[in-house]
Design a protein around this motif. Structure first.
Motif, mmCIF file in Angstrom:
data_model
loop_
_atom_site.group_PDB
_atom_site.id
_atom_site.type_symbol
_atom_site.label_atom_id
_atom_site.label_comp_id
_atom_site.label_asym_id
_atom_site.label_seq_id
_atom_site.Cartn_x
_atom_site.Cartn_y
_atom_site.Cartn_z
ATOM 1 N N ILE A 132 53.227 37.907 20.241
ATOM 2 C CA ILE A 132 52.185 37.349 19.194
ATOM 3 C C ILE A 132 51.647 38.833 18.678
ATOM 4 C CG2 ILE A 132 50.431 36.916 20.604
ATOM 5 C CD1 ILE A 132 50.028 34.195 18.797
ATOM 6 N N SER A 133 51.410 38.640 17.414
ATOM 7 C CA SER A 133 51.065 39.851 16.629
ATOM 8 C C SER A 133 49.543 39.997 16.874
ATOM 9 C CB SER A 133 51.218 39.746 15.339
ATOM 10 O OG SER A 133 50.730 38.762 14.629
ATOM 11 N N GLN A 134 49.139 41.189 16.477
ATOM 12 C CA GLN A 134 47.569 41.339 16.556
ATOM 13 C C GLN A 134 46.668 40.447 16.032
ATOM 14 O OE1 GLN A 134 46.333 44.896 14.836
ATOM 15 N NE2 GLN A 134 45.078 45.568 16.567
ATOM 16 N N ASP A 135 47.044 40.226 14.677
ATOM 17 C CA ASP A 135 46.173 39.271 13.840
ATOM 18 C C ASP A 135 46.691 37.732 14.220
ATOM 19 O OD1 ASP A 135 48.605 38.532 12.782
ATOM 20 O OD2 ASP A 135 48.189 39.381 10.897
ATOM 21 N N PHE A 143 58.319 34.761 13.245
ATOM 22 C CA PHE A 143 58.204 33.580 12.651
ATOM 23 C C PHE A 143 56.719 33.299 12.420
ATOM 24 C CE2 PHE A 143 61.793 33.199 15.279
ATOM 25 C CZ PHE A 143 62.884 32.409 14.429
ATOM 26 N N ASP A 144 56.231 32.496 11.353
ATOM 27 C CA ASP A 144 54.996 31.987 11.096
ATOM 28 C C ASP A 144 54.283 31.361 12.262
ATOM 29 O OD1 ASP A 144 53.097 31.301 8.303
ATOM 30 O OD2 ASP A 144 52.792 30.308 10.359
ATOM 31 N N ALA A 145 53.204 31.818 12.687
ATOM 32 C CA ALA A 145 52.813 31.176 14.147
ATOM 33 C C ALA A 145 52.259 29.668 13.791
ATOM 34 C CB ALA A 145 51.661 32.062 14.782
ATOM 35 N N ASP A 146 52.040 29.479 12.591
ATOM 36 C CA ASP A 146 51.412 28.311 12.471
ATOM 37 C C ASP A 146 52.674 27.309 12.179
ATOM 38 O OD1 ASP A 146 49.387 26.461 11.873
ATOM 39 O OD2 ASP A 146 49.613 26.729 9.495
ATOM 40 N N THR A 147 53.434 27.392 11.290
ATOM 41 C CA THR A 147 54.714 26.800 10.843
ATOM 42 C C THR A 147 56.158 26.724 11.606
ATOM 43 O OG1 THR A 147 55.369 27.942 9.185
ATOM 44 C CG2 THR A 147 53.737 26.448 8.638
ATOM 45 N N LEU A 148 56.033 28.115 12.231
ATOM 46 C CA LEU A 148 57.420 28.538 12.827
ATOM 47 C C LEU A 148 58.404 28.661 11.977
ATOM 48 C CD1 LEU A 148 57.640 26.583 16.424
ATOM 49 C CD2 LEU A 148 56.522 28.550 15.832
ATOM 50 N N GLU A 149 58.191 28.565 10.510
ATOM 51 C CA GLU A 149 59.109 28.901 9.723
ATOM 52 C C GLU A 149 59.280 30.638 9.896
ATOM 53 O OE1 GLU A 149 57.762 27.861 5.830
ATOM 54 O OE2 GLU A 149 57.708 25.603 6.875
ATOM 55 N N SER A 150 60.779 30.898 9.658
ATOM 56 C CA SER A 150 61.104 32.262 9.647
ATOM 57 C C SER A 150 60.482 33.055 8.579
ATOM 58 C CB SER A 150 62.716 32.127 9.530
ATOM 59 O OG SER A 150 63.119 33.575 9.381
ATOM 60 N N VAL A 179 57.049 43.901 22.607
ATOM 61 C CA VAL A 179 55.609 43.877 22.841
ATOM 62 C C VAL A 179 54.733 43.922 21.537
ATOM 63 C CG1 VAL A 179 55.516 45.037 25.131
ATOM 64 C CG2 VAL A 179 55.093 46.384 23.400
ATOM 65 N N ASP A 180 53.649 43.385 21.517
ATOM 66 C CA ASP A 180 52.760 43.684 20.185
ATOM 67 C C ASP A 180 52.219 44.910 20.508
ATOM 68 O OD1 ASP A 180 51.339 41.846 22.322
ATOM 69 O OD2 ASP A 180 49.685 42.629 21.047
ATOM 70 N N ALA A 181 51.624 45.540 19.535
ATOM 71 C CA ALA A 181 50.989 46.898 19.697
ATOM 72 C C ALA A 181 49.923 46.697 18.509
ATOM 73 C CB ALA A 181 51.767 47.978 19.421
#
Lengths: 100, 390
Positions: B108-111, B128-135, B155-157
């Motif tokens: 998952i991204s930093q933000d 993917f969008d973390a909210d909607t899981l849209e690509s 990994v996220d950085a």
């Protein structure tokens, strides 16, 4: 004479099916320990899929040898210390027929 | 305030409506993967109980999870390419997509806005969008003349970046997602043969990939990427014969304790100790099998090690100060994963073949509880939400 006796005995061993209890253990091994590379449903992961559709043109003997001796230079390890020739053969046939 | 209050009231009402008599926080929750059944157990570490089961997640061999920053949602990455968003409060699936044929991990991204999934087949990283899981974006792992590589060690950085390695191509890549419409991918080639997994140090500075095809690890300083990738521990096994590897080690839980880092050796019954100031070898632990996970207790004072087949029936615990083995535990057959509670007083252990979750007190090294679970593997507690790389 010796050679044919040997050949006969390997033949006999290769034909012997593992007993039901051992078959259960081998299925567990296949799903979980092979599954860590080939996927729990054997659809592939780091290792290739092991499905009837992908294995149908590969002889069971060849697959059994891969299981027993591994493939040097690739991550496929030799399972010889843990499965006999007959058991590797049984696994190879099971893979070709489909595990379910 | 005036805007927030109605929303809060609505939320609270909503929760009571679905049967939550009291409000609950998620900081002591976690999930256990039940790999054979495509299910999850929701667990709770204050009273050490199983709260519920969640079904219908597909093939979960090798599955892993990350958490949203509010610890409300988990994202589960399944082997069959499934990406499932689980609501930790309601104990159910919030959304599920099947994004590719064969995936291996995620981040998952930093933000917190993006979820990235790395794939074996077809290789690459999908975002993917973390909210909607849209690509949102597709980063193919093409190399050479249009070949596709399996992707590992995602990994996220910091800087809203994702870093990952290409198994077939021997590359490390950094994807900068700060401009969503225009992701920038930087490639580092010839980093070594067959990177099999990677980790990022807890400060987000160093990305380190373990190599299967040759000795050593590939290190990238994300503060100074222009310096390129360098090899560390280049000849840790030069003179001994490698044993076959029955399970790939994992680097994700890589243990940092003080200025020492503890890494599983590949194909050897050893844990490598690395000096994290200059990345030189600082010793080895001799252990009784090929290590899979080498996990540090959160305070860094102990490392807990589990092993590949056929030695996957034990855990060895070492003191990181004296480098002595404190104990060998025998939880049962198929010890797959260990997860420390946030402050490290207890650790959860999954024992696959015995269908058990076990909890150990890390001071007394005694088992304090066992609970049934179906072929449990990965254990993921919500505090991972706030850790770089987890």
């Amino acid at each position: 004479m010796l050679a044919s006796a040997l050949a006969l005995s390997t033949f006999a061993i290769a034909q012997a099916e593992p007993n039901p209890e051992r078959q259960q253990e081998l299925r567990q091994l296949l799903l979980h320990d092979c599954g860590s590379c080939h996927g729990l449903t054997l659809k592939g992961g780091l290792g290739p899929p092991l499905l009837p559709t992908t294995l149908h043109d590969k002889p069971a003997e060849y697959l059994a040898a891969t299981i027993r001796y591994g493939r040097p230079g690739t991550p496929m390890p030799p399972w010889g210390p843990f499965v006999s020739d007959a058991e590797a053969m049984w696994l190879a046939k099971l893979l070709k027929e489909g595990v379910q | 305030m005036t805007r927030i209050r109605p929303i809060l009231t609505a939320l609270l009402l909503g929760l009571t409506a679905v049967g939550h008599a009291e409000t609950r926080a998620t900081g002591d929750l976690g999930l256990v993967i039940e790999r054979a059944d495509g299910g999850l157990k929701m667990i709770e570490t204050s009273g050490n109980t199983v709260l519920s089961s969640i079904e219908g997640l597909g093939d979960l061999s090798h599955a892993s999870a990350v958490f949203s920053r509010d610890e409300r949602f988990a994202y589960i990455f399944g082997r069959d390419g499934g990406l499932t968003k689980v609501d930790m409060l309601q104990g159910k699936i919030a959304k599920r997509i099947v994004q590719s044929g064969n995936s291996i991990g995620g981040a998952i991204s930093q933000d917190g806005r993006l979820v990235a999934v790395s794939n074996y087949e077809p290789g690459g990283v999908r975002i993917f969008d973390a909210d909607t899981l849209e690509s949102v974006a597709d980063l193919p792992a093409d190399y050479g003349d249009g070949k596709l590589s399996k992707v590992v060690g995602l990994v996220d950085a910091p800087g809203n970046r994702f870093v990952y390695s290409l198994w077939d191509a021997g590359e490390i890549r950094i994807a900068d997602m700060s401009d969503l419409a225009n992701p920038k991918v930087r490639k580092f080639e010839n980093i070594g043969k067959q990177p099999y997994d990677a980790l990022i140090t807890p400060d987000g500075r160093y990305y380190i990939a373990g190599l299967f095809g040759e000795d050593g690890l590939a290190l990238l300083d994300l503060w100074q990427p222009d310096q390129g990738v360098r090899r560390i521990l280049p000849d840790y096994g030069r003179n001994d014969e490698k044993m076959p590897v029955y399970k790939m080690p994992h680097l994700e839980g890589w243990a940092m304790a003080g200025d020492r880092a503890f890494v599983p050796a590949v194909g050897r019954n050893q844990v490598l100790i690395v000096n994290s100031n200059d990345w030189s070898e600082a010793g080895r632990l001799e252990v009784s099998g090929q290590p899979v996970f080498v996990m540090a207790r959160p305070d860094g004072r102990q490392v807990w090690i589990n092993f590949a087949f056929p030695n996957n029936d034990r855990i060895e615990v070492f003191d990181t100060l004296t480098l002595e083995r404190i104990t060998t535990l025998h939880p049962g057959k198929g010890v797959l994963h260990m997860e420390f509670e946030p402050r490290g007083e207890e650790v959860w252990v999954s024992v696959r073949d015995d269908d058990q979750l076990q909890i150990y007190d890390t001071a007394t090294l005694k088992q304090v509880k066992t609970m049934p679970a179906r072929k449990p593997s990965g254990i993921f507690l919500t505090h991972r939400a706030h850790k770089i790389g987890l």
